[in-house]
Scaffold this motif. Sequence first.
Motif, PDB file in Angstrom:
ATOM      1  N   VAL A   1      -1.318  -1.436   2.500  1.00  0.00           N
ATOM      2  CA  VAL A   1       0.308  -1.661   2.942  1.00  0.00           C
ATOM      3  C   VAL A   1       0.413  -2.330   4.180  1.00  0.00           C
ATOM      4  O   VAL A   1       1.005  -3.267   4.456  1.00  0.00           O
ATOM      5  N   LYS A   2      -0.280  -1.599   5.212  1.00  0.00           N
ATOM      6  CA  LYS A   2       0.179  -2.112   6.521  1.00  0.00           C
ATOM      7  C   LYS A   2      -0.638  -3.191   6.983  1.00  0.00           C
ATOM      8  O   LYS A   2      -0.199  -4.194   7.989  1.00  0.00           O
ATOM      9  N   ARG A   3      -1.910  -3.443   6.438  1.00  0.00           N
ATOM     10  CA  ARG A   3      -2.556  -4.380   7.236  1.00  0.00           C
ATOM     11  C   ARG A   3      -3.182  -5.377   6.326  1.00  0.00           C
ATOM     12  O   ARG A   3      -4.199  -6.114   6.205  1.00  0.00           O
ATOM     13  N   ALA A   4      -2.704  -5.272   4.746  1.00  0.00           N
ATOM     14  CA  ALA A   4      -2.992  -6.282   3.931  1.00  0.00           C
ATOM     15  C   ALA A   4      -4.542  -6.506   3.328  1.00  0.00           C
ATOM     16  O   ALA A   4      -4.998  -7.266   2.829  1.00  0.00           O
ATOM     17  N   LEU A   5      -5.142  -5.549   3.645  1.00  0.00           N
ATOM     18  CA  LEU A   5      -6.600  -5.225   3.210  1.00  0.00           C
ATOM     19  C   LEU A   5      -6.661  -5.154   1.522  1.00  0.00           C
ATOM     20  O   LEU A   5      -6.024  -4.466   1.004  1.00  0.00           O
ATOM     21  N   PRO A   6      -7.335  -5.969   0.891  1.00  0.00           N
ATOM     22  CA  PRO A   6      -7.442  -6.255  -0.480  1.00  0.00           C
ATOM     23  C   PRO A   6      -7.784  -4.724  -1.299  1.00  0.00           C
ATOM     24  O   PRO A   6      -8.643  -4.175  -0.503  1.00  0.00           O
ATOM     25  N   LEU A   7      -7.253  -4.595  -2.320  1.00  0.00           N
ATOM     26  CA  LEU A   7      -7.507  -3.344  -2.919  1.00  0.00           C
ATOM     27  C   LEU A   7      -9.140  -3.538  -3.400  1.00  0.00           C
ATOM     28  O   LEU A   7      -9.738  -2.252  -3.241  1.00  0.00           O
ATOM     29  N   GLU A   8      -9.669  -4.655  -3.599  1.00  0.00           N
ATOM     30  CA  GLU A   8     -11.056  -4.591  -4.017  1.00  0.00           C
ATOM     31  C   GLU A   8     -11.795  -4.079  -2.814  1.00  0.00           C
ATOM     32  O   GLU A   8     -13.177  -3.653  -3.008  1.00  0.00           O
ATOM     33  N   LYS A   9     -11.699  -4.668  -1.616  1.00  0.00           N
ATOM     34  CA  LYS A   9     -12.101  -4.057  -0.427  1.00  0.00           C
ATOM     35  C   LYS A   9     -12.307  -2.596  -0.442  1.00  0.00           C
ATOM     36  O   LYS A   9     -13.190  -2.046  -0.032  1.00  0.00           O
ATOM     37  N   ILE A  10     -11.272  -1.827  -0.588  1.00  0.00           N
ATOM     38  CA  ILE A  10     -11.103  -0.455  -0.518  1.00  0.00           C
ATOM     39  C   ILE A  10     -12.054   0.204  -1.740  1.00  0.00           C
ATOM     40  O   ILE A  10     -12.689   0.936  -1.479  1.00  0.00           O
ATOM     41  N   VAL A  11     -12.036  -0.462  -3.083  1.00  0.00           N
ATOM     42  CA  VAL A  11     -13.130  -0.003  -3.858  1.00  0.00           C
ATOM     43  C   VAL A  11     -14.572  -0.207  -3.388  1.00  0.00           C
ATOM     44  O   VAL A  11     -15.470   0.762  -3.535  1.00  0.00           O
ATOM     45  N   GLN A  12     -14.772  -1.411  -2.784  1.00  0.00           N
ATOM     46  CA  GLN A  12     -16.179  -1.458  -2.282  1.00  0.00           C
ATOM     47  C   GLN A  12     -16.691  -0.592  -1.396  1.00  0.00           C
ATOM     48  O   GLN A  12     -17.810   0.009  -1.307  1.00  0.00           O
TER      49      GLN A  12
END
Length: 450
Positions: free
Chosen positions: A354-365
Amino acid sequence: MSKYDLIIRNGNIVTAETIIQGDIAIKDGKIAETSAGQSLKAIAKSEINADGLHIFPGLIDTHVHFNEPGRTEWEGLETGSRSLAGGGVTTFIDMPLNSTPPAINKKNLALKKAAAEKNSLVHARFWGGLVPENINDLKDLFEDGVLGFKAFMSPSGITDFNHVDDVTIFKGMNEIARLGSLLAVHAESTVICDQLAQEKIAEGKTSARDFVESRPIISEIEAVRRIISYAEATGCKLHIVHASSRKVVEVINEAKLRGVDVTVETCPHYLSLTIKDLEQKGGVAKCCPPLREENEVEGLWNAVANGEIDVIASDHSPAPPHMKEIQDGDYFKAWGGISGAQSTLNVMLTEGYVKRALPLEKIVQLTATNPAKLFGLFPNKGTISVGSDADLAIVNLNESFELKREDLFYRHQHSPYVGKTFNGKIITTLINGELVFKNGDFKKRAQETV
């Protein structure tokens, strides 16, 4: 007759590579079929409508201290694993300390396994310890299934888990390399931290900032450089836990470029909390390495965005409330450990997506796929694909909430995240296709041998 046990319909399926809308069919605890952009025509014994929701692979928390057996009054596997399930985590790797006895030999590891078999709601895996007295036990621990070994380069704070001197760690790394395993290290310099702490205490300087200054970033850098040189000499695969600064990460990435087999973890608290939180919240926010300045938080987020971090893990290290109290303004005496296992995905979604536009795919990774690959659990875990275990977290990204003390599932309901507003609420968690958590309620799953 039903073809599948469960179908999750119309969800946004998130993997490390992509997000697609579709259905997931589950049979005998495994993902049997997925669809992209269309509905599966098959029928199932039960269905979940995930329209508007996101489906993540269950998180893998590679760094928790659940203190069982022997110190269950600190946490325990029952409450610890419930907190993970409530946070969308479906697998954890328990550290060899703070249980009593610690998992430094085959006999002690068996006690942990038995406790997890009885009490854990989610999948349990284990670290073995490397301490000065147990090099001859490493082979047995490895053959009994530990996924790696953990050592402290500075005192752990636990009297029955000794930190390693340089000779011990070098010999241990030789043996771990021979076994084909890996070594995780708490990397802070004993000399730097001890000497600075003694100076501060002698001068009566015991504030939050004094404590942080006694464990500076250069202490991590010195220890990381030293242990990397040992890895180069022994060929031992190395994992640096809870890096608190991008400056530490840079040293590790320089080693990667030289061909050193080394990975690095950071934690949600280093990505969301600062020294100011330690000053304002007190002992509940004390950890080692300590929280840093705001610019260090942003530096770590830049490292995350640039692919310089391999794993995000909670380093959940709870203690009873009285051990976290700051008495007479002395931050050196309180127990250092963050209660955060329940909030990893919430922090990553709020501060990252939300705050830094980190992709959801990166979070899963960072929270599922990389940990699964690093510890030999992929592709059974860490992804959503046919044949993988049906370990899943269903999340409403459109729902926000303020974390309250009564929302915590820990044995002791305290955390530095209490009072924070998070985006993304975990609705449902499934283990092998079985619903274990839904909207704050738990259902005990069938146990398995671990």
